[in-house]
Design an enzyme around this catalytic site. Structure first.
Site, PDB file in Angstrom:
ATOM      1  N   HIS A  13       6.376  11.289  -2.730  1.00 45.16           N
ATOM      2  CA  HIS A  13       7.363  11.053  -1.245  1.00 45.16           C
ATOM      3  C   HIS A  13       6.251  12.556   0.049  1.00 45.16           C
ATOM      4  O   HIS A  13       5.817  12.119   0.618  1.00 45.16           O
ATOM      5  CB  HIS A  13       7.997  10.876  -1.122  1.00 45.16           C
ATOM      6  CG  HIS A  13       8.439   9.895  -1.598  1.00 45.16           C
ATOM      7  ND1 HIS A  13       9.447  10.515  -3.056  1.00 45.16           N
ATOM      8  CD2 HIS A  13       8.552   8.052  -1.510  1.00 45.16           C
ATOM      9  CE1 HIS A  13      10.071   8.872  -3.132  1.00 45.16           C
ATOM     10  NE2 HIS A  13       9.380   7.472  -2.577  1.00 45.16           N
ATOM     11  N   ASP A  36       1.741   1.488  -3.407  1.00 45.07           N
ATOM     12  CA  ASP A  36       2.191   0.467  -3.374  1.00 45.07           C
ATOM     13  C   ASP A  36       0.847  -0.594  -2.602  1.00 45.07           C
ATOM     14  O   ASP A  36       1.314  -0.682  -1.296  1.00 45.07           O
ATOM     15  CB  ASP A  36       3.728   0.460  -2.876  1.00 45.07           C
ATOM     16  CG  ASP A  36       4.623   0.535  -3.859  1.00 45.07           C
ATOM     17  OD1 ASP A  36       5.504   0.617  -4.429  1.00 45.07           O
ATOM     18  OD2 ASP A  36       4.777   2.378  -3.734  1.00 45.07           O
TER      19      ASP A  36
HETATM   20  P1  AMP Z   1       9.163   4.603  -2.420  1.00 45.95           P
HETATM   21  O1  AMP Z   1      10.394   4.885  -1.712  1.00 45.95           O
HETATM   22  O2  AMP Z   1       9.296   4.145  -3.934  1.00 45.95           O
HETATM   23  O3  AMP Z   1       9.757   2.977  -1.604  1.00 45.95           O
HETATM   24  O4  AMP Z   1       7.920   4.635  -1.951  1.00 45.95           O
HETATM   25  C1  AMP Z   1       7.674   5.286  -0.349  1.00 45.95           C
HETATM   26  C2  AMP Z   1       6.680   5.241   0.415  1.00 45.95           C
HETATM   27  O5  AMP Z   1       6.252   6.948  -0.617  1.00 45.95           O
HETATM   28  C3  AMP Z   1       6.018   4.257  -0.020  1.00 45.95           C
HETATM   29  O6  AMP Z   1       4.815   4.185   1.181  1.00 45.95           O
HETATM   30  C4  AMP Z   1       4.736   4.389  -1.393  1.00 45.95           C
HETATM   31  O7  AMP Z   1       3.334   3.823  -1.311  1.00 45.95           O
HETATM   32  C5  AMP Z   1       5.152   5.497  -1.414  1.00 45.95           C
HETATM   33  N1  AMP Z   1       5.247   6.534  -3.097  1.00 45.95           N
HETATM   34  C6  AMP Z   1       5.846   6.262  -3.953  1.00 45.95           C
HETATM   35  N2  AMP Z   1       5.231   6.684  -4.523  1.00 45.95           N
HETATM   36  C7  AMP Z   1       3.639   7.482  -4.665  1.00 45.95           C
HETATM   37  C8  AMP Z   1       2.807   8.113  -5.039  1.00 45.95           C
HETATM   38  N3  AMP Z   1       3.109   7.973  -6.586  1.00 45.95           N
HETATM   39  N4  AMP Z   1       1.793   8.200  -4.723  1.00 45.95           N
HETATM   40  C9  AMP Z   1       1.641   8.164  -3.437  1.00 45.95           C
HETATM   41  N5  AMP Z   1       2.745   7.730  -2.782  1.00 45.95           N
HETATM   42  C10 AMP Z   1       3.916   7.205  -3.312  1.00 45.95           C
END
Ligand code: AMP
Length: 274
Positions: free
Chosen positions: A37, A151
């Site tokens: 994030h 994602d």
């Molecule tokens: P989430 O909180 O898991 O819904 O993720 C929020 C945003 O952070 C989304 O756009 C995800 O694709 C991105 N994200 C989550 N994990 C990663 C990671 N390891 N590397 C890059 N972006 C991430």
């Protein structure tokens, strides 16, 4: 750093900033922030955003009835500190009640790219994602929004939504951030026991073994075997065109390998663009 809980208040402030000429970036998250994030916030900074709005919302509408909505990890205090340190200028912490008013009845569904992969295994998931992201776009007035390639399907679905509904913003997709072990960072990694964490390494390991110029049928079998041998329960191993998400027959350059597998009860995803 500003903290908003009321959608209306965020909207009013963001409109004012936009009118004043500020370049606004939006980083939508479900919180329990990690390096992945934070890399999105860094990307927003790198692109010269004057305001970086991070939304933290575990969106009930994108979870299936048997998924982990209730136990999804939450830590508001730590998230605030991380946002502040990373250079966010505003954080939006809405509640389900003020995001989805009584008798909420309008949803956004993308009907092409959402069909396969996670969309097929998690019915209604992308409808929930599109709906909340469309709402966030309307609240934050961003010039651009930053998503993670972690994602992959989600990023493609959002791009399509922005194109097809004429949202006046651009979508930025940032690379996957991994732990030194190779494991893609995820809020859900906190669910993993030490043994499951070990198993989970097979996701990134198997992705690294995929070679270009091979038949998908044999590569898929080989990757699946690697995951199973590590003790994972495979949800899918798919090779698709990076744009259309249609299956491909050979592991050609530009194609994307997407994996979803369970380590115990925890569903993990990972991918690699060849
Ligand atoms: P989430 O909180 O898991 O819904 O993720 C929020 C945003 O952070 C989304 O756009 C995800 O694709 C991105 N994200 C989550 N994990 C990663 C990671 N390891 N590397 C890059 N972006 C991430």
């Amino acid at each position: 750093m500003k903290i908003f809980r009321e959608p209306k208040k965020l909207q009013k402030w963001a409109r004012g900033r936009r009118t004043a000429g500020a370049k606004i970036a939006l980083v939508p998250t479900m919180g329990y922030l990690h390096e992945g994030h934070l890399s999105l916030i860094a990307e927003a900074k790198r692109r010269g955003a004057d305001e970086i709005i991070v939304s933290v919302f575990v969106n009930p509408v994108q979870f299936g009835p048997n998924e982990d909505y209730d136990k999804y990890p939450r830590d508001e205090k730590a998230d605030l500190a991380k946002c502040r340190r990373a250079g966010a200028t505003a954080v939006f912490f809405p509640t389900p009640k003020n995001m989805y008013l009584d008798r909420h009845s309008v949803y956004v569904s993308e009907e092409d790219l959402s069909k396969g992969l996670c969309g097929a295994r998690r019915p209604g998931h992308f409808r929930g994602v599109c709906t909340v992201v469309a709402k966030l776009f309307n609240l934050a007035h961003p010039d651009f929004a930053v998503f993670g390639r972690k994602d992959y399907q989600q990023a493609q679905v959002i791009r399509r939504m922005v194109r097809d509904l004429n949202f006046d913003l651009s979508v930025v997709v940032a690379p996957i951030v991994r732990e030194p072990s190779g494991l893609a960072r995820s809020s859900r990694n906190t669910y993993l026991s030490p043994a499951e964490r070990e198993m989970a390494l097979a996701l990134s390991k198997s992705l690294r073994t995929v070679k270009t110029g091979c038949l998908v049928s044999s590569e898929r079998r080989r990757v699946r075997r690697m995951l199973e041998k590590a003790g994972l329960r495979v949800d899918y191993v798919e090779f698709v065109d990076g744009e259309t998400l249609e299956p491909v027959k050979t592991t050609k350059k530009g194609a994307c390998v997407l994996l979803a597998a369970f380590a115990g009860r925890t569903r993990l995803i990972d991918n690699r663009v060849l």
